[in-house]
Write a protein that holds these residues in place. Structure first.
Motif, PDB file in Angstrom:
ATOM      1  N   ASP A 535      10.474   8.062 -20.835  1.00  0.00           N
ATOM      2  CA  ASP A 535      11.231   8.505 -19.571  1.00  0.00           C
ATOM      3  C   ASP A 535      11.534   7.219 -19.597  1.00  0.00           C
ATOM      4  O   ASP A 535      11.240   6.196 -18.910  1.00  0.00           O
ATOM      5  CB  ASP A 535       9.791   8.117 -19.302  1.00  0.00           C
ATOM      6  CG  ASP A 535      10.258   8.507 -17.379  1.00  0.00           C
ATOM      7  OD1 ASP A 535      11.328   8.979 -17.472  1.00  0.00           O
ATOM      8  OD2 ASP A 535       8.756   8.877 -16.790  1.00  0.00           O
ATOM      9  N   PRO A 536      13.082   7.927 -18.958  1.00  0.00           N
ATOM     10  CA  PRO A 536      14.056   5.985 -18.293  1.00  0.00           C
ATOM     11  C   PRO A 536      13.195   5.508 -17.509  1.00  0.00           C
ATOM     12  O   PRO A 536      13.073   3.952 -17.099  1.00  0.00           O
ATOM     13  CB  PRO A 536      14.809   6.539 -18.110  1.00  0.00           C
ATOM     14  CG  PRO A 536      15.464   8.099 -18.580  1.00  0.00           C
ATOM     15  CD  PRO A 536      14.474   8.848 -18.815  1.00  0.00           C
ATOM     16  N   ALA A 537      12.368   6.023 -16.441  1.00  0.00           N
ATOM     17  CA  ALA A 537      11.968   5.933 -15.314  1.00  0.00           C
ATOM     18  C   ALA A 537      11.088   4.604 -15.221  1.00  0.00           C
ATOM     19  O   ALA A 537      10.512   4.331 -14.090  1.00  0.00           O
ATOM     20  CB  ALA A 537      11.845   6.863 -13.987  1.00  0.00           C
ATOM     21  N   ALA A 538      10.502   4.841 -17.401  1.00  0.00           N
ATOM     22  CA  ALA A 538       9.017   4.197 -17.518  1.00  0.00           C
ATOM     23  C   ALA A 538       9.244   2.704 -16.825  1.00  0.00           C
ATOM     24  O   ALA A 538       8.424   1.687 -16.864  1.00  0.00           O
ATOM     25  CB  ALA A 538       8.254   4.472 -18.513  1.00  0.00           C
ATOM     26  N   PHE A 539      10.697   2.027 -16.822  1.00  0.00           N
ATOM     27  CA  PHE A 539      10.621   0.499 -16.623  1.00  0.00           C
ATOM     28  C   PHE A 539      10.796   0.622 -15.145  1.00  0.00           C
ATOM     29  O   PHE A 539      11.672   1.280 -14.951  1.00  0.00           O
ATOM     30  CB  PHE A 539      11.705   0.308 -17.456  1.00  0.00           C
ATOM     31  CG  PHE A 539      11.721   1.157 -19.044  1.00  0.00           C
ATOM     32  CD1 PHE A 539      10.837   0.053 -20.124  1.00  0.00           C
ATOM     33  CD2 PHE A 539      12.676   1.837 -20.099  1.00  0.00           C
ATOM     34  CE1 PHE A 539      11.319   0.392 -21.664  1.00  0.00           C
ATOM     35  CE2 PHE A 539      12.261   2.268 -20.762  1.00  0.00           C
ATOM     36  CZ  PHE A 539      11.517   1.571 -22.015  1.00  0.00           C
ATOM     37  N   PRO A 540      10.951  -1.100 -15.371  1.00  0.00           N
ATOM     38  CA  PRO A 540      10.849  -1.715 -13.455  1.00  0.00           C
ATOM     39  C   PRO A 540      12.913  -1.546 -14.008  1.00  0.00           C
ATOM     40  O   PRO A 540      13.128  -1.665 -14.547  1.00  0.00           O
ATOM     41  CB  PRO A 540      10.374  -2.839 -13.921  1.00  0.00           C
ATOM     42  CG  PRO A 540       9.875  -2.687 -14.408  1.00  0.00           C
ATOM     43  CD  PRO A 540       9.527  -1.915 -15.986  1.00  0.00           C
ATOM     44  N   PRO A 541      13.218  -1.813 -12.324  1.00  0.00           N
ATOM     45  CA  PRO A 541      14.485  -1.803 -12.645  1.00  0.00           C
ATOM     46  C   PRO A 541      14.999  -3.548 -13.351  1.00  0.00           C
ATOM     47  O   PRO A 541      14.217  -3.823 -13.107  1.00  0.00           O
ATOM     48  CB  PRO A 541      15.017  -2.121 -10.623  1.00  0.00           C
ATOM     49  CG  PRO A 541      13.305  -2.289 -10.408  1.00  0.00           C
ATOM     50  CD  PRO A 541      12.159  -1.942 -10.987  1.00  0.00           C
ATOM     51  N   VAL A 542      16.161  -3.323 -13.473  1.00  0.00           N
ATOM     52  CA  VAL A 542      16.647  -4.316 -14.190  1.00  0.00           C
ATOM     53  C   VAL A 542      16.818  -5.734 -13.047  1.00  0.00           C
ATOM     54  O   VAL A 542      17.038  -5.071 -11.616  1.00  0.00           O
ATOM     55  CB  VAL A 542      17.876  -4.001 -14.406  1.00  0.00           C
ATOM     56  CG1 VAL A 542      19.122  -5.283 -14.786  1.00  0.00           C
ATOM     57  CG2 VAL A 542      18.260  -3.245 -15.976  1.00  0.00           C
ATOM     58  N   ARG A 543      16.391  -6.624 -13.293  1.00  0.00           N
ATOM     59  CA  ARG A 543      17.344  -8.017 -12.180  1.00  0.00           C
ATOM     60  C   ARG A 543      17.558  -8.899 -13.085  1.00  0.00           C
ATOM     61  O   ARG A 543      16.568  -8.984 -14.042  1.00  0.00           O
ATOM     62  CB  ARG A 543      15.890  -8.050 -11.357  1.00  0.00           C
ATOM     63  CG  ARG A 543      15.534  -6.752  -9.966  1.00  0.00           C
ATOM     64  CD  ARG A 543      14.825  -7.419  -9.518  1.00  0.00           C
ATOM     65  NE  ARG A 543      13.960  -6.105  -8.578  1.00  0.00           N
ATOM     66  CZ  ARG A 543      12.817  -6.321  -7.314  1.00  0.00           C
ATOM     67  NH1 ARG A 543      12.051  -6.897  -7.239  1.00  0.00           N
ATOM     68  NH2 ARG A 543      13.122  -4.687  -7.247  1.00  0.00           N
ATOM     69  N   ARG A 544      18.006  -9.891 -12.375  1.00  0.00           N
ATOM     70  CA  ARG A 544      17.967 -11.333 -13.152  1.00  0.00           C
ATOM     71  C   ARG A 544      18.517 -12.164 -12.532  1.00  0.00           C
ATOM     72  O   ARG A 544      19.322 -12.269 -11.126  1.00  0.00           O
ATOM     73  CB  ARG A 544      19.318 -10.981 -14.075  1.00  0.00           C
ATOM     74  CG  ARG A 544      20.013 -11.980 -14.762  1.00  0.00           C
ATOM     75  CD  ARG A 544      20.363 -11.705 -16.186  1.00  0.00           C
ATOM     76  NE  ARG A 544      21.122 -13.183 -17.300  1.00  0.00           N
ATOM     77  CZ  ARG A 544      21.695 -12.854 -18.140  1.00  0.00           C
ATOM     78  NH1 ARG A 544      22.044 -11.984 -18.497  1.00  0.00           N
ATOM     79  NH2 ARG A 544      21.536 -13.816 -19.374  1.00  0.00           N
ATOM     80  N   SER A 545      18.038 -12.956 -12.712  1.00  0.00           N
ATOM     81  CA  SER A 545      17.842 -14.394 -11.142  1.00  0.00           C
ATOM     82  C   SER A 545      19.663 -14.713 -11.003  1.00  0.00           C
ATOM     83  O   SER A 545      19.787 -15.597  -9.745  1.00  0.00           O
ATOM     84  CB  SER A 545      16.907 -15.443 -11.854  1.00  0.00           C
ATOM     85  OG  SER A 545      17.273 -16.199 -12.982  1.00  0.00           O
TER      86      SER A 545
END
Length: 677
Positions: A535-545
């Motif tokens: 399930d692609p929705a199982a991962f948190p959204p992509v973020r980078r400082s």
């Protein structure tokens, strides 16, 4: 027939001698008392499959770019009248200078006792029949042209003398205004007193019952196979059995008693194919004693089979000067005109396998055979994959059965071993299967990474001509380091376990054959990079400082910069703390095709999709694991370097023992079949 039908070998004659010569070659071979054998029939796609048509009918010659090979030459799918006949519509020209229907003259010239080939063509209607040949540079030359009318049989006797380095024969048909049909055509060679060999087809399978039933049906329905087929043996190593498929009884009945099912524990491809080999070496009880096939022809379970290739492989092997392994090519099952490799070799210094340069990924939908000069040169292979590979029984009896290595390198090692004993491997054009592409598999980073490493090292210990295996150990260390800096810790650990098992020696190979794969697969739970989430929705959204400086991503370091880059990268990954945000959110979502080691090495975490697109894994940088894996890798590679010569001698001395029918018989007996699912 004019004297020009024998190309490049006509004597300079005059007067009465010329008349005698013309009279002799104008006489049909059967009238001269020659015994001819069909070695390649002109055929067309089963079920009028237009996707594969470019392999059977060639389109316009185009040396500079793509062309609609096959489909442009034929007017309509209904023009395919049967497996052996086609309609040529008024005014059209159709060339059979194609992968499956041209004659690979240079391979017959180099490896067999044949000195000539006879082309027989039966047509209906009126038009022109033109015979061509090519040389090793791919330059075409018309050999013969003939007007045909009504129902007519035409025959051409063609020399093989000028084909030392390459070249093919083929023919074209041009229909008059009323159109014409190719009723049938075939290539024949004098038998030279050679008998027709008998073959056992051998398939090993693990939980692919539907594919196997389809293959059984294909073999049962194939015209002409009865003449060479002893039996089809399917070694079923799974718990979803072929014999439990609803359509199996019908397929079994269609085989007319020539299907034998064998169940055993899961010993991988090498164990399943070794069982096929074993059954051929041991033979089977017959009315007059033990009966043995002349050949075993190994087939993968997840294939679509062009059955004409079986007949061609047997005929070619029957005519070889010396017993030879005859392999078939592999096309992409989901892109049928795409040939994965035309000829494959093992680089002896790197001890790496693969296609000869520019002979991988050949797409016949873009350009046909006549438009590809490089395919007109004869290419000699070091090995052939066991998706389709014919091995003479005398070779099995002389050099033994497969190595007990589960999967990977069993086929290439066997050909190297056979070559050292004087038996070549020939990848024969015109014999092939369709198979799932390697591009759709993750076998470099999943549990198979263990077998890639271990079995490549074993093959190098057995056959490398270079001290310390040439560049093998350096590449092994590089591969493991790439896994580590790519956050592929599961694959990196599997590589190190492989090295440990290699140094444990050859005598444990049979013992660990049924257990190593499940043990390696069980390690997946310990590594986030090995866990596939659907399930692609199982991962948190992509973020980078901090966003990356370049949208194109990191570039691959040059050869000159690779070592300094590796040192800096390993130091950074072992010392630099992980960015906190990367633990809660992946820094990037990376498509499988973009997951190069130098790209992943710049990240602290990433969601990386798998090869077939069914899921993804969350890669997370772990400096502690990096330190432990790098230290262990250096230690093990150093130890292996120091022990190389002693291990090579140990493996070479053990080879006849561990590949013997007796050793395999004990392994078969010790591994009971899995319970039904």
């Amino acid at each position: 027939m004019s004297q020009h039908s024998v190309t490049g070998a006509n004597p300079v004659v005059a007067g009465q001698e010329a008349e005698q010569y013309l009279a002799r070659i104008s006489t049909a071979p059967e009238e001269r008392g020659e015994d001819l054998r069909e070695v390649a029939r002109v055929v067309f796609p089963a079920n009028r499959d237009l996707d594969s048509l470019p392999l059977y009918v060639d389109g316009p010659i185009n040396l500079s770019g793509p062309s609609s090979a096959g489909s442009e030459a034929m007017g309509h799918p209904d023009d395919i009248l049967s497996r052996r006949s086609v309609r040529i519509r008024p005014g059209r020209r159709v060339s059979f200078g194609s992968y499956f229907n041209a004659f690979p003259a240079s391979y017959w010239r180099r490896w067999t006792v044949a000195e000539k080939v006879v082309l027989r063509v039966r047509t209906a209607g009126s038009g022109s029949l033109l015979v061509y040949r090519s040389n090793a540079r791919g330059v075409s030359q018309r050999v013969e042209d003939r007007r045909v009318e009504g129902g007519q049989s035409s025959e051409f006797e063609l020399t093989l003398a000028p084909f030392g380095d390459g070249g093919w024969y083929w023919f074209d048909l041009i229909a008059d205004e009323s159109g014409m049909e190719l009723v049938e055509a075939a290539w024949l060679v004098p038998t030279a007193g050679r008998a027709t060999g008998r073959v056992t087809l051998g398939i090993t399978t693990f939980n692919r019952p539907d594919y196997c039933v389809n293959t059984i049906r294909t073999i049962a329905a194939a015209e002409g196979l009865d003449e060479v087929l002893d039996e089809l043996i399917i070694v079923d190593q799974g718990n979803k059995l072929v014999s439990d498929e609803p359509d199996f009884p019908e397929a079994q009945a269609a085989m007319g008693g020539r299907l034998r099912m064998i169940r055993q524990g899961n010993l991988g491809g090498s164990g399943g194919f070794a069982r096929n080999m074993y059954e051929v070496v041991e033979g089977r009880p017959g009315a007059d004693g033990t009966e043995k096939s002349d050949y075993v022809l190994i087939l993968d379970d997840d294939i679509l089979l062009e059955t004409e290739g079986v007949l061609r492989a047997v005929a070619f092997a029957d005519m070889c000067r010396t017993p030879s392994i005859v392999g078939g090519h592999m096309f992409d099952m989901y892109n049928k005109p795409l040939l994965n490799a035309y000829a494959e070799v093992v680089n002896p210094y790197r001890f790496a396998w693969g296609p000869i340069e520019d002979l991988g990924g050949v797409d016949f939908a873009e350009r046909g055979l006549r438009s590809r000069p490089k395919l007109h040169r004869r290419w000699d292979a070091d090995y052939n994959g066991w998706w389709m590979c014919l091995i003479p029984r005398v070779v099995l009896e002389d050099v033994g059965l497969s190595l007990p290595v589960f999967i990977k390198w069993d086929d290439s090692e066997y050909s190297l071993r056979a070559r050292e004993a004087g038996y070549p491997t020939i990848s024969l054009p015109g014999a092939a299967v369709w198979h799932v592409s390697w591009a759709d598999k993750d076998d470099a980073v999943d549990w198979q990474a263990y077998f890639h490493e271990r079995n490549r090292l074993i093959a190098a210990l057995l056959h490398s001509p270079y001290a310390k295996g040439g560049r093998m150990l350096r590449e092994s260390l590089t591969t493991d380091t790439k896994h580590v800096v790519s956050m592929q810790y599961y694959a990196a650990r599997a590589v190190l376990l492989a090295i440990q098992d290699v140094m444990a020696g050859p005598d444990r190979l049979h013992e660990v054959l049924p257990t190593r794969m499940p043990e390696i697969r069980a390690m997946k739970d310990e590594y986030t990079d090995a866990r596939i989430v659907k399930d692609p929705a199982a991962f948190p959204p992509v973020r980078r400082s901090k966003p990356p400086k370049s949208q194109s991503g990191p570039r691959k370091p040059s050869k000159a910069a690779l070592v300094p880059w590796a040192v800096r990268t390993v130091l950074k990954q072992t010392v630099k703390p992980v960015r906190e945000l990367s633990r809660e959110h992946p820094e990037a979502s990376v498509a499988h095709m973009d997951s190069a080691w130098y790209a992943l090495a710049s990240l602290d975490s990433a969601v990386v999709s798998n090869a077939d697109g069914t899921g993804a894994s969350w890669y997370q940088r772990d400096p502690q694991q990096v330190r432990a894996l790098v230290a262990e890798s250096i230690r093990l590679h150093t130890e292996l370097f120091g022990r190389w010569e002693a291990l090579a001698q140990q493996y070479r001395e053990a080879l006849p023992r561990i590949t013997s029918p007796e050793a395999w018989a004990r392994t078969f007996a010790a591994n009971s079949p899995a319970p039904r699912d």
